[in-house]
Write a protein that holds these residues in place. Structure first.
Motif, PDB file in Angstrom:
ATOM      1  N   MET A   1       0.844  -1.198   0.000  1.00 27.87           N
ATOM      2  CA  MET A   1       0.000   0.000   0.000  1.00 27.87           C
ATOM      3  C   MET A   1       0.882   1.252   0.000  1.00 27.87           C
ATOM      4  N   VAL A 149      -4.388   5.818   0.321  1.00 29.95           N
ATOM      5  CA  VAL A 149      -5.549   5.051  -0.151  1.00 29.95           C
ATOM      6  C   VAL A 149      -6.299   5.840  -1.226  1.00 29.95           C
ATOM      7  N   SER A 150      -6.474   7.138  -0.994  1.00 32.48           N
ATOM      8  CA  SER A 150      -7.160   7.988  -1.972  1.00 32.48           C
ATOM      9  C   SER A 150      -6.357   8.070  -3.277  1.00 32.48           C
ATOM     10  N   GLU A 152      -4.228   5.839  -4.404  1.00 30.91           N
ATOM     11  CA  GLU A 152      -4.265   4.536  -5.067  1.00 30.91           C
ATOM     12  C   GLU A 152      -5.548   4.380  -5.887  1.00 30.91           C
ATOM     13  N   LYS A 153      -6.678   4.777  -5.307  1.00 34.11           N
ATOM     14  CA  LYS A 153      -7.945   4.712  -6.041  1.00 34.11           C
ATOM     15  C   LYS A 153      -7.898   5.571  -7.295  1.00 34.11           C
ATOM     16  N   GLU A 154      -7.305   6.750  -7.151  1.00 36.25           N
ATOM     17  CA  GLU A 154      -7.184   7.660  -8.293  1.00 36.25           C
ATOM     18  C   GLU A 154      -6.309   7.051  -9.389  1.00 36.25           C
ATOM     19  N   ILE A 156      -5.680   3.854  -9.987  1.00 34.36           N
ATOM     20  CA  ILE A 156      -6.353   2.704 -10.612  1.00 34.36           C
ATOM     21  C   ILE A 156      -7.359   3.182 -11.661  1.00 34.36           C
ATOM     22  N   ILE A 157      -8.082   4.253 -11.340  1.00 35.10           N
ATOM     23  CA  ILE A 157      -9.045   4.814 -12.308  1.00 35.10           C
ATOM     24  C   ILE A 157      -8.322   5.326 -13.538  1.00 35.10           C
ATOM     25  N   ARG A 158      -7.226   6.066 -13.333  1.00 38.75           N
ATOM     26  CA  ARG A 158      -6.490   6.650 -14.466  1.00 38.75           C
ATOM     27  C   ARG A 158      -5.859   5.572 -15.340  1.00 38.75           C
ATOM     28  N   LEU A 228       0.459  -1.050 -11.791  1.00 41.15           N
ATOM     29  CA  LEU A 228      -0.508  -1.563 -10.814  1.00 41.15           C
ATOM     30  C   LEU A 228       0.152  -2.527  -9.832  1.00 41.15           C
TER      31      LEU A 228
END
Length: 286
Positions: A1, A149-150, A152-154, A156-158, A228
């Motif tokens: 992480m 965490v925020s 990482e989410k960003e 993954i979307i990109r 990733l």
């Protein structure tokens, strides 16, 4: 992480005669840029604190502040009575009818009117301060993890957006090749010259090979997957993610230069936009 380099941590401790507060703020930086603010009486402990902070936070522009607020009756500042009296005597010679209270206010502002006694560091008290520093470091690390965490989410979307746009661009490949062949044949026809069909086919294949984006697609897909995988790793990897982003940019740029197709070029521009957003956020990753 992953962890963000942006964070804030605070901890306070109430002792019998004083309140101690530790605040730690951090922003992104290439290395560790540490600024420490603390009372002069505790300066001899600064090196140990710096090492403690460096081990925990590793990178970032870090501002560390340690505040001591006296809440009891004790004070380290004492009035130097003989000097204050001497100042008042001299001022009475200048202002014979001066108000005594005002003369006192003026006297205590004069040089050497107040003497600050150096407070010796108590070992048990310092141990409590170290515990307070550790608490603040834990708080800022929790903040960094939440920010990570925020991020990482960003990411993954990109990354998903780039993969989708790449596949959409590749879907136009057959149409693009057909258009290139047609343009070349029309150009030859306009010249009104006899052309060896076999030689023309050979040259056409050679030309189309230069426009082929299969290798770029495969490499870009590999870079996206590697990004990733690195994102899910356990070690600090901000610099590594930055390097992978650079390699992704090379493949996207090459696809753009080879595309020779209006719709594909639009998709490549969108891919570049997504990648720039990734690069911007990677700067915040520890």
């Amino acid at each position: 992480m992953i962890q963000s380099m942006t964070g804030f941590g605070k901890a306070s401790l109430q002792l019998p005669t004083k309140k101690i507060t530790v605040e730690i703020k951090s922003l992104n930086s290439k290395g560790l840029d540490l600024n420490v603010r603390m009372p002069s009486a505790l300066r001899e402990m600064e090196l140990g604190l710096r090492n403690r902070i460096a081990q925990k936070l590793e990178r970032g522009k870090v501002d560390f502040s340690l505040f001591v607020e006296i809440t009891g009756e004790e004070t380290t500042s004492k009035i130097t009575v003989p000097i204050v009296k001497a100042y008042i005597t001299q001022m009475k010679e200048v202002i014979p009818n001066g108000d005594a209270t005002e003369l006192m206010k003026m006297a205590v502002r004069m040089p050497d009117a107040l003497k600050t006694e150096r407070e010796e560091i108590d070992e048990s008290e310092w141990a409590q301060i170290e515990g307070l520093v550790d608490e603040a470091l834990e708080n800022i690390q929790s903040f960094r993890i939440a920010e990570g965490v925020s991020l990482e989410k960003e990411f993954i979307i990109r990354i998903g957006n780039i993969l989708r746009l790449m596949n959409e661009a590749v879907s136009f490949d057959g149409e693009r090749i057909a258009n290139v062949k047609e343009r070349l044949r029309n150009s030859i026809a306009d010249l009104e010259v006899n052309v060896d069909e076999n030689r023309f086919e050979q040259e056409l294949i050679f030309y189309l090979e230069k426009l082929d984006i299969t290798e770029e697609k495969v490499r870009l897909e590999n870079h996206l997957n590697y990004f990733l995988e690195t994102l899910a790793g356990t070690e600090a990897n901000g610099r590594k993610l930055g390097f992978i982003g650079q390699e992704m940019g090379r493949e996207i740029n090459t696809m753009g230069s080879k595309s020779n197709h209006a719709q594909m070029q639009k998709l490549v521009v969108q891919m570049k936009d997504e990648l720039e957003k990734i690069k911007e956020q990677v700067l915040n990753v520890l």
